[in-house]
Scaffold this active site. Structure first.
Site, PDB file in Angstrom:
ATOM      1  N   HIS A  53      55.618  46.797  44.158  1.00  0.00           N
ATOM      2  CA  HIS A  53      54.318  47.201  44.681  1.00  0.00           C
ATOM      3  C   HIS A  53      53.722  46.040  45.471  1.00  0.00           C
ATOM      4  O   HIS A  53      53.474  44.961  44.920  1.00  0.00           O
ATOM      5  CB  HIS A  53      53.365  47.580  43.549  1.00  0.00           C
ATOM      6  CG  HIS A  53      53.802  48.777  42.779  1.00  0.00           C
ATOM      7  ND1 HIS A  53      53.332  49.064  41.515  1.00  0.00           N
ATOM      8  CD2 HIS A  53      54.673  49.777  43.085  1.00  0.00           C
ATOM      9  CE1 HIS A  53      53.887  50.192  41.079  1.00  0.00           C
ATOM     10  NE2 HIS A  53      54.697  50.631  42.022  1.00  0.00           N
TER      11      HIS A  53
ATOM     12  N   ASP B 122      53.479  53.039  36.182  1.00  0.00           N
ATOM     13  CA  ASP B 122      54.514  53.510  37.097  1.00  0.00           C
ATOM     14  C   ASP B 122      55.893  53.173  36.538  1.00  0.00           C
ATOM     15  O   ASP B 122      56.147  52.052  36.107  1.00  0.00           O
ATOM     16  CB  ASP B 122      54.342  52.873  38.463  1.00  0.00           C
ATOM     17  CG  ASP B 122      55.251  53.486  39.520  1.00  0.00           C
ATOM     18  OD1 ASP B 122      55.592  54.675  39.379  1.00  0.00           O
ATOM     19  OD2 ASP B 122      55.603  52.780  40.486  1.00  0.00           O
TER      20      ASP B 122
ATOM     21  N   SER C 295      55.445  45.023  39.758  1.00  0.00           N
ATOM     22  CA  SER C 295      54.166  45.048  40.471  1.00  0.00           C
ATOM     23  C   SER C 295      53.547  43.660  40.359  1.00  0.00           C
ATOM     24  O   SER C 295      54.162  42.679  40.775  1.00  0.00           O
ATOM     25  CB  SER C 295      53.259  46.138  39.896  1.00  0.00           C
ATOM     26  OG  SER C 295      52.074  46.255  40.642  1.00  0.00           O
TER      27      SER C 295
END
Length: 346
Positions: free
Chosen positions: A196, A289, A169
């Site tokens: 992400h 996540d 991310s």
């Protein structure tokens, strides 16, 4: 994350008067943020940094004179400050410059607002405010790579991987470039990647990554069999998973933990669809996540590695993965570790 007692100080660098005014309005509508300075050129912004001392900078990538990429390099060298790149274009040139700004130290890329009447304005404005507020809390420091020369050996009970799963991310693009750059072009297993990033940026991101790593990079396609030596990138705003038989599934099921694509969905799918025959790598990023997926994969006999705090831009996702049982390694040691595992397999 602790609540900031006063609003984060935002510096806006944008050559368009209209967009600069719009960004000032967007930032000013959020109580977490306050605009302390705005400039039309990077030269003015750089000169003002020591006196303004912003907590975060909104940086246009295309500027007259010094562009956003060179400005990012100079700021990170002389006055390290969290930078959020604002990009108006998804074409190859602008996206490549934006990605290179991330490699130079910027923390994220968001889409430039078009105007109050644009259908996507509310969503774009929300993303800008969110990214500026979050990134203002990131401690931007130069981290030295570990001098460790060997990684722990994985337990023999773990299954040999038939696929490499990678998740990242905030800070992900430069970390991915370094990881894949240290792996061979003819990697004998396929790679499935969740990064992400805003949906509108994903095609440009995949194209950029393809240009800087030795492997081929493509957006993943539903129903296709992943191929060795190819990095399959999850499409924007869609989950990427493995199905029984090892084919790829791309779905628009609801977000998991606020994320779509979700690293957890990808890694969990390998635990069931291919009976844990996967190696997961969780790199820098905010949130958790991927952690639940790591737990499921390890329980199925798979393997997992998380980037160490010493090299992570944001030690959120890898910290959660490490707590779930993933081996923790500095970024420069992850590729050698992956190579050892893959070479043992093949």
């Amino acid at each position: 994350m602790a609540v900031r007692p006063v609003p984060a100080r935002v510096m806006i660098v944008e050559d368009s008067t209209v967009v600069r005014t719009l960004l000032t309005h967007i930032v000013g509508s959020d109580p977490r943020l306050t605009v302390v300075a705005s400039f039309a050129t990077a030269e003015e912004a750089i000169d003002a940094l020591p006196s303004v001392r912003p907590d975060v900078i909104s940086m246009d990538i295309r500027l007259p004179g010094i562009d956003g990429l060179e400005a990012t390099r100079r700021i990170m060298a002389d006055h390290p400050t969290p930078i959020v790149v604002i990009s108006a274009s998804m074409d190859g040139g602008a996206m490549g410059t934006s990605m290179n700004a991330l490699r130079a130290g910027a923390l994220s890329v968001v889409e430039k607002p078009v105007g109050l009447g644009d259908a996507a304005y509310a969503q774009v404005a929300h993303e800008i405010r969110t990214q500026l507020a979050i990134m203002s809390e990131v401690a931007v420091v130069r981290r030295r790579m570990s001098t460790v020369t060997a990684a722990p050996v994985q337990p023999a009970r773990q299954r040999p991987p038939s696929v490499l799963l990678v998740a990242a991310s905030t800070g992900g693009p430069p970390a991915l470039a370094k990881l894949f750059g240290a792996l061979p072009a003819d990697l004998p297993i396929p790679v499935l990647l969740v990064q992400h990033m805003g949906a509108s940026f994903m095609a440009g991101f995949a194209s950029w990554l393809d240009s800087v790593v030795p492997q081929r990079v493509e957006i993943a396609r539903h129903g296709e069999q992943p191929r060795a030596g190819l990095i399959h990138v999850a499409p924007g705003d869609a989950h990427l998973m493995l199905a029984r038989g090892g084919t790829m599934r791309v779905t628009t099921d609801g977000p998991v933990g606020g994320q779509r694509p979700s690293a957890t969905r990808l890694i969990e799918s390998a635990a069931t669809a291919i009976d844990g025959a996967a190696l997961a790598v969780v790199l820098t990023g905010m949130g958790e996540d991927g952690a639940a997926g790591v737990r499921a994969l390890l329980a199925a006999g798979g393997q997992a590695v998380a980037e160490d705090a010493s090299t992570s831009v944001v030690y959120g996702m890898p910290a959660a993965a490490h707590r779930a049982g993933a081996l923790s390694l500095p970024l420069d040691l992850i590729a050698p570790h992956v190579r050892r595992i893959v070479e043992r397999t093949w």
